[in-house]
Design a protein around this motif. Structure first.
Motif, PDB file in Angstrom:
ATOM      1  N   ASP A  75     -20.777  -9.687  -5.329  1.00 51.94           N
ATOM      2  CA  ASP A  75     -19.855  -8.748  -5.974  1.00 51.94           C
ATOM      3  C   ASP A  75     -18.444  -9.027  -5.461  1.00 51.94           C
ATOM      4  OD1 ASP A  75     -19.745  -7.633  -3.374  1.00 51.94           O
ATOM      5  OD2 ASP A  75     -21.409  -6.298  -3.855  1.00 51.94           O
ATOM      6  N   PHE A  76     -17.476  -8.404  -6.102  1.00 51.37           N
ATOM      7  CA  PHE A  76     -16.075  -8.624  -5.706  1.00 51.37           C
ATOM      8  C   PHE A  76     -15.503  -7.291  -5.249  1.00 51.37           C
ATOM      9  CE2 PHE A  76     -17.106 -12.022  -8.600  1.00 51.37           C
ATOM     10  CZ  PHE A  76     -16.522 -13.130  -8.014  1.00 51.37           C
ATOM     11  N   ASP A  77     -15.027  -7.262  -4.032  1.00 49.10           N
ATOM     12  CA  ASP A  77     -14.449  -6.038  -3.505  1.00 49.10           C
ATOM     13  C   ASP A  77     -12.929  -6.138  -3.583  1.00 49.10           C
ATOM     14  OD1 ASP A  77     -17.092  -5.009  -2.400  1.00 49.10           O
ATOM     15  OD2 ASP A  77     -16.904  -6.940  -1.384  1.00 49.10           O
ATOM     16  N   ILE A  78     -12.320  -5.010  -3.891  1.00 47.06           N
ATOM     17  CA  ILE A  78     -10.867  -5.003  -4.059  1.00 47.06           C
ATOM     18  C   ILE A  78     -10.260  -3.989  -3.096  1.00 47.06           C
ATOM     19  CG2 ILE A  78      -9.010  -4.395  -5.684  1.00 47.06           C
ATOM     20  CD1 ILE A  78     -11.028  -5.511  -7.866  1.00 47.06           C
ATOM     21  N   ALA A  79      -9.183  -4.379  -2.433  1.00 43.42           N
ATOM     22  CA  ALA A  79      -8.478  -3.456  -1.538  1.00 43.42           C
ATOM     23  C   ALA A  79      -7.068  -3.271  -2.082  1.00 43.42           C
ATOM     24  CB  ALA A  79      -8.423  -4.040  -0.133  1.00 43.42           C
ATOM     25  N   THR A  80      -6.584  -2.048  -2.001  1.00 45.31           N
ATOM     26  CA  THR A  80      -5.284  -1.755  -2.607  1.00 45.31           C
ATOM     27  C   THR A  80      -4.510  -0.695  -1.813  1.00 45.31           C
ATOM     28  OG1 THR A  80      -4.205  -0.918  -4.610  1.00 45.31           O
ATOM     29  CG2 THR A  80      -6.345   0.007  -4.115  1.00 45.31           C
ATOM     30  N   SER A  81      -3.202  -0.677  -2.043  1.00 44.48           N
ATOM     31  CA  SER A  81      -2.378   0.373  -1.432  1.00 44.48           C
ATOM     32  C   SER A  81      -2.449   1.665  -2.256  1.00 44.48           C
ATOM     33  CB  SER A  81      -0.927  -0.100  -1.329  1.00 44.48           C
ATOM     34  OG  SER A  81      -0.442  -0.456  -2.620  1.00 44.48           O
ATOM     35  N   ALA A  82      -2.980   1.592  -3.476  1.00 47.39           N
ATOM     36  CA  ALA A  82      -3.072   2.803  -4.309  1.00 47.39           C
ATOM     37  C   ALA A  82      -4.103   3.764  -3.728  1.00 47.39           C
ATOM     38  CB  ALA A  82      -3.478   2.416  -5.733  1.00 47.39           C
ATOM     39  N   HIS A  83      -3.801   5.050  -3.759  1.00 46.74           N
ATOM     40  CA  HIS A  83      -4.744   6.063  -3.264  1.00 46.74           C
ATOM     41  C   HIS A  83      -5.766   6.377  -4.363  1.00 46.74           C
ATOM     42  CE1 HIS A  83      -2.179   7.686   0.280  1.00 46.74           C
ATOM     43  NE2 HIS A  83      -2.279   6.379   0.267  1.00 46.74           N
ATOM     44  N   PRO A  84      -6.910   6.934  -3.984  1.00 48.55           N
ATOM     45  CA  PRO A  84      -7.965   7.142  -4.985  1.00 48.55           C
ATOM     46  C   PRO A  84      -7.491   7.845  -6.249  1.00 48.55           C
ATOM     47  CG  PRO A  84      -8.818   7.575  -2.805  1.00 48.55           C
ATOM     48  CD  PRO A  84      -7.360   7.298  -2.628  1.00 48.55           C
ATOM     49  N   GLU A  85      -6.688   8.874  -6.117  1.00 47.12           N
ATOM     50  CA  GLU A  85      -6.219   9.586  -7.321  1.00 47.12           C
ATOM     51  C   GLU A  85      -5.350   8.685  -8.188  1.00 47.12           C
ATOM     52  OE1 GLU A  85      -7.058  12.188  -8.870  1.00 47.12           O
ATOM     53  OE2 GLU A  85      -8.556  12.635  -7.327  1.00 47.12           O
ATOM     54  N   GLN A  86      -4.558   7.840  -7.533  1.00 48.33           N
ATOM     55  CA  GLN A  86      -3.704   6.908  -8.293  1.00 48.33           C
ATOM     56  C   GLN A  86      -4.556   5.851  -9.001  1.00 48.33           C
ATOM     57  OE1 GLN A  86      -1.412   5.878  -4.757  1.00 48.33           O
ATOM     58  NE2 GLN A  86       0.397   6.917  -5.601  1.00 48.33           N
ATOM     59  N   ILE A  87      -5.624   5.434  -8.333  1.00 50.89           N
ATOM     60  CA  ILE A  87      -6.528   4.456  -8.972  1.00 50.89           C
ATOM     61  C   ILE A  87      -7.156   5.110 -10.193  1.00 50.89           C
ATOM     62  CG2 ILE A  87      -8.589   3.015  -8.677  1.00 50.89           C
ATOM     63  CD1 ILE A  87      -8.050   3.146  -5.607  1.00 50.89           C
ATOM     64  N   VAL A 139      -8.472   8.325   6.714  1.00 48.80           N
ATOM     65  CA  VAL A 139      -7.038   8.085   6.867  1.00 48.80           C
ATOM     66  C   VAL A 139      -6.693   6.773   6.169  1.00 48.80           C
ATOM     67  CG1 VAL A 139      -5.168   7.775   8.552  1.00 48.80           C
ATOM     68  CG2 VAL A 139      -7.146   9.207   9.107  1.00 48.80           C
ATOM     69  N   TYR A 140      -5.665   6.790   5.334  1.00 46.97           N
ATOM     70  CA  TYR A 140      -5.272   5.560   4.648  1.00 46.97           C
ATOM     71  C   TYR A 140      -4.242   4.810   5.473  1.00 46.97           C
ATOM     72  CZ  TYR A 140      -7.637   8.025   0.945  1.00 46.97           C
ATOM     73  OH  TYR A 140      -8.568   8.699   0.223  1.00 46.97           O
ATOM     74  N   GLY A 141      -4.164   3.500   5.239  1.00 41.79           N
ATOM     75  CA  GLY A 141      -3.263   2.703   6.067  1.00 41.79           C
ATOM     76  C   GLY A 141      -2.615   1.562   5.312  1.00 41.79           C
ATOM     77  N   THR A 142      -2.186   0.571   6.069  1.00 40.73           N
ATOM     78  CA  THR A 142      -1.526  -0.601   5.490  1.00 40.73           C
ATOM     79  C   THR A 142      -2.537  -1.733   5.361  1.00 40.73           C
ATOM     80  OG1 THR A 142      -1.069  -1.379   7.699  1.00 40.73           O
ATOM     81  CG2 THR A 142       0.645  -0.022   6.649  1.00 40.73           C
ATOM     82  N   LEU A 143      -2.092  -2.832   4.761  1.00 41.39           N
ATOM     83  CA  LEU A 143      -2.959  -4.003   4.664  1.00 41.39           C
ATOM     84  C   LEU A 143      -3.415  -4.450   6.054  1.00 41.39           C
ATOM     85  CD1 LEU A 143      -4.180  -6.413   3.119  1.00 41.39           C
ATOM     86  CD2 LEU A 143      -1.974  -7.564   3.352  1.00 41.39           C
ATOM     87  N   GLU A 144      -2.488  -4.496   6.999  1.00 42.33           N
ATOM     88  CA  GLU A 144      -2.830  -4.940   8.360  1.00 42.33           C
ATOM     89  C   GLU A 144      -3.892  -4.031   8.976  1.00 42.33           C
ATOM     90  OE1 GLU A 144       0.133  -4.593   7.110  1.00 42.33           O
ATOM     91  OE2 GLU A 144       1.651  -5.790   8.134  1.00 42.33           O
ATOM     92  N   ALA A 145      -3.674  -2.739   8.868  1.00 46.48           N
ATOM     93  CA  ALA A 145      -4.634  -1.797   9.459  1.00 46.48           C
ATOM     94  C   ALA A 145      -5.995  -1.989   8.803  1.00 46.48           C
ATOM     95  CB  ALA A 145      -4.149  -0.371   9.261  1.00 46.48           C
ATOM     96  N   ASP A 146      -5.986  -2.173   7.496  1.00 44.80           N
ATOM     97  CA  ASP A 146      -7.239  -2.374   6.751  1.00 44.80           C
ATOM     98  C   ASP A 146      -7.979  -3.606   7.275  1.00 44.80           C
ATOM     99  OD1 ASP A 146      -8.702  -1.461   4.103  1.00 44.80           O
ATOM    100  OD2 ASP A 146      -8.673  -3.652   4.089  1.00 44.80           O
ATOM    101  N   ALA A 147      -7.222  -4.669   7.522  1.00 40.95           N
ATOM    102  CA  ALA A 147      -7.850  -5.923   7.965  1.00 40.95           C
ATOM    103  C   ALA A 147      -8.620  -5.700   9.263  1.00 40.95           C
ATOM    104  CB  ALA A 147      -6.794  -7.002   8.155  1.00 40.95           C
TER     105      ALA A 147
END
Ligand code: ATP
Ligand code: MG
Length: 475
Positions: A75-87, A139-147
């Motif tokens: 499968d393909f997983d996608i990571a984004t800066s958009a919050h769930p409501e924005q998605i 808690v949501y974060g940045t790309l770096e934090a996500d990594a």
């Protein structure tokens, strides 16, 4: 590839008190083999829609990892800066799921893309249990934090839809090259945060034929018991990924070697240790699973668990009938009930799988008595095919007395059963005794009949003892 550092501002990132990560590496499109053609239309659509709406959007995880390794991603997983409501606002067919962490499922036809908002760094404010397991995570974060929240370095590679480059914060590209599976951060801490990572280590290493890095492997046997903290429903999902896979047999070996398996299927581990013959059946079942997957044939959890738990079930039937003198039908029903109830404490096998699994078991003794209309009735039983496949499995794994039986039923499907030779009684299996061959047959109970005491007599047709739904209450 390390030479290909784009002009990133040097930045430090605090993962743990002790570990400081510096800026990421970017691998440009010419330096890696992943092309947009490798992505599904749904994945591309999600990535572009997020990007066009002004968000960051990356393919990450198994998709990038497997493509880099030359495998086809599951499968393909996608990571984004958009919050769930924005998605949700961007996609018509979007469903938000997940308790610990919200995930958006975006549907395109048959395809479901899993989209997650960047996770924030782990801090002391995260709720943990006494073993260190993270309980709340929102808690949501940045790309770096996500990594750095991801498990293995090779799972933290991000394919950037803006310029098709790959971003590597944790040394995943180097580990791909070295064919090494390495946890990000301190291994013990990361396993404690989420013990399922130990299972993922074994599974992903086998999938890629990578080695688990020594420092990431070392704590596993010590921490294996932490798997008991994981909810049984989550472990069921993980077990399917582990065993309904091309690497099923290697995964079993790996789980046993690291001391993980006994916390998942304790009765099976006991049986495998006590009796090499039972190991043959389980091994054979897993190799068959691999074959079926390679040939794109369906594989079912019911059959898989029927095989994994068969050694424990068969042993218990024998104990109950030989040592405690129970009639075969009673011994079989009780053994099934006990083994499944015990297993459910660790792995939540949904009833839609445990019921057919019991039926597969319950039908096995019916292969022995083939007189009169019995064979015909069995041939038309809705679960005949699965039960017959299971009989073949027993025969293939060398269970005494099953080879002739399997041959007879193979022929019976193409010939008239009446014209087939009878198999002598010695053809019966040791531990799954049929009901008395000469005894008068009980009136057939209606399907779904609830009065179990009817099956108690020595003359009972043991067929339906466990398959008529009467024992379902235990789940
Ligand atoms: P596959 O899809 O082949 O099973 P995968 O690595 O993609 O492997 P997923 O469950 O799809 O597994 O997870 C997607 C990504 O999410 C992983 O690659 C990893 O980056 C992250 N992830 C998944 N589970 C965990 C976990 N328990 N801890 C940390 N990160 C995780
Ligand atoms: Mg995945």
């Amino acid at each position: 590839m390390r030479a290909l550092l784009f002009g990133h501002r040097r930045r430090h990132f605090q993962v743990k008190e002790t570990q400081v990560i510096t800026e990421p590496i970017r691998i440009s499109r010419e330096q890696h083999p992943i092309s947009r053609r490798n992505l599904t239309p749904g994945t591309l659509k999600v990535l572009y829609t997020l990007k066009d709406a002004g968000f960051e959007a990356y393919m990450v995880g198994g998709g990038v990892r497997d493509l880099l390794a030359g495998l086809e991603p599951k499968d393909f997983d996608i990571a984004t800066s958009a919050h769930p409501e924005q998605i949700r606002r961007l996609f018509r067919s979007c469903r938000l799921v997940g308790r610990r962490f919200m995930i958006a499922h975006v549907r395109f036809g048959d395809e479901v893309a899993e989209v997650t908002t960047f996770r924030g760094p782990i801090t002391d404010s995260h709720e943990r249990d006494e073993t260190g397991r993270i309980l709340s995570d929102n808690v949501y974060g940045t790309l770096e934090a996500d990594a750095f929240r991801r498990d293995f370095t090779i799972n933290a590679l991000y394919y950037d839809i803006r310029d098709f480059s790959i971003v590597d914060f944790a040394g995943g590209v180097e580990d791909m090259r070295l064919r090494r599976l390495r946890l990000i951060g301190d291994p013990e801490l990361r396993y404690r945060e989420d013990p399922v990572r130990m299972l993922r280590a074994v599974r992903i290493a086998n999938k890629l034929k990578f080695d688990i890095d020594a420092a990431s492997a070392e704590p596993i046997p010590r921490l294996a018991a932490l798997l008991r903290e994981i909810p049984p429903a989550r472990l069921f999902d993980e077990l399917l990924k582990i065993f309904l896979s091309r690497d099923a047999a290697a995964n079993l070996d790996g789980l046993r070697r690291y001391g993980l398996f006994s916390h998942l299927l304790p009765l099976t581990e006991e049986a495998l240790e006590a009796d090499p013959a039972s190991a043959a059946l389980v091994q054979r079942a897993l190799l068959n699973t691999t074959d079926r997957i390679i040939r794109s044939q369906p594989v079912t959890p019911a059959f898989l668990f029927a095989a994994l738990l068969w050694p424990a079930y068969a042993k218990r039937v024998e104990q109950l009938s030989r040592e405690q003198g129970h009639a075969p039908a009673i011994a079989q029903a009780q053994a099934a009930e006990e083994v499944i109830a015990h297993q459910q404490l660790r792995i939540a096998i949904p009833k839609r799988f445990s019921m057919p699994m019991r039926e597969i078991w319950a039908l096995q003794p019916r292969f022995i008595n083939r007189s009169g209309g019995r064979a015909k009735r069995l041939l038309t039983h809705p679960r005949f095919r699965a039960a017959y496949d299971f009989l073949l499995l027993r025969a293939q794994s060398g269970e005494p007395g099953t080879a002739e039986l399997a041959d007879w039923w193979t022929q019976a499907q193409v010939a008239d059963p009446a014209s087939l030779p009878a198999i002598p009684e010695s053809g019966q299996t040791e531990n799954l005794t049929a009901a008395e061959p000469g005894a008068p047959r009980k009136k057939r109970r209606r399907r779904g009949g609830r009065n179990r005491s009817k099956a108690n007599g020595p003359a009972a047709d043991n067929t339906n003892a466990a398959s008529d739904g009467s024992d379902g209450d235990v789940f």
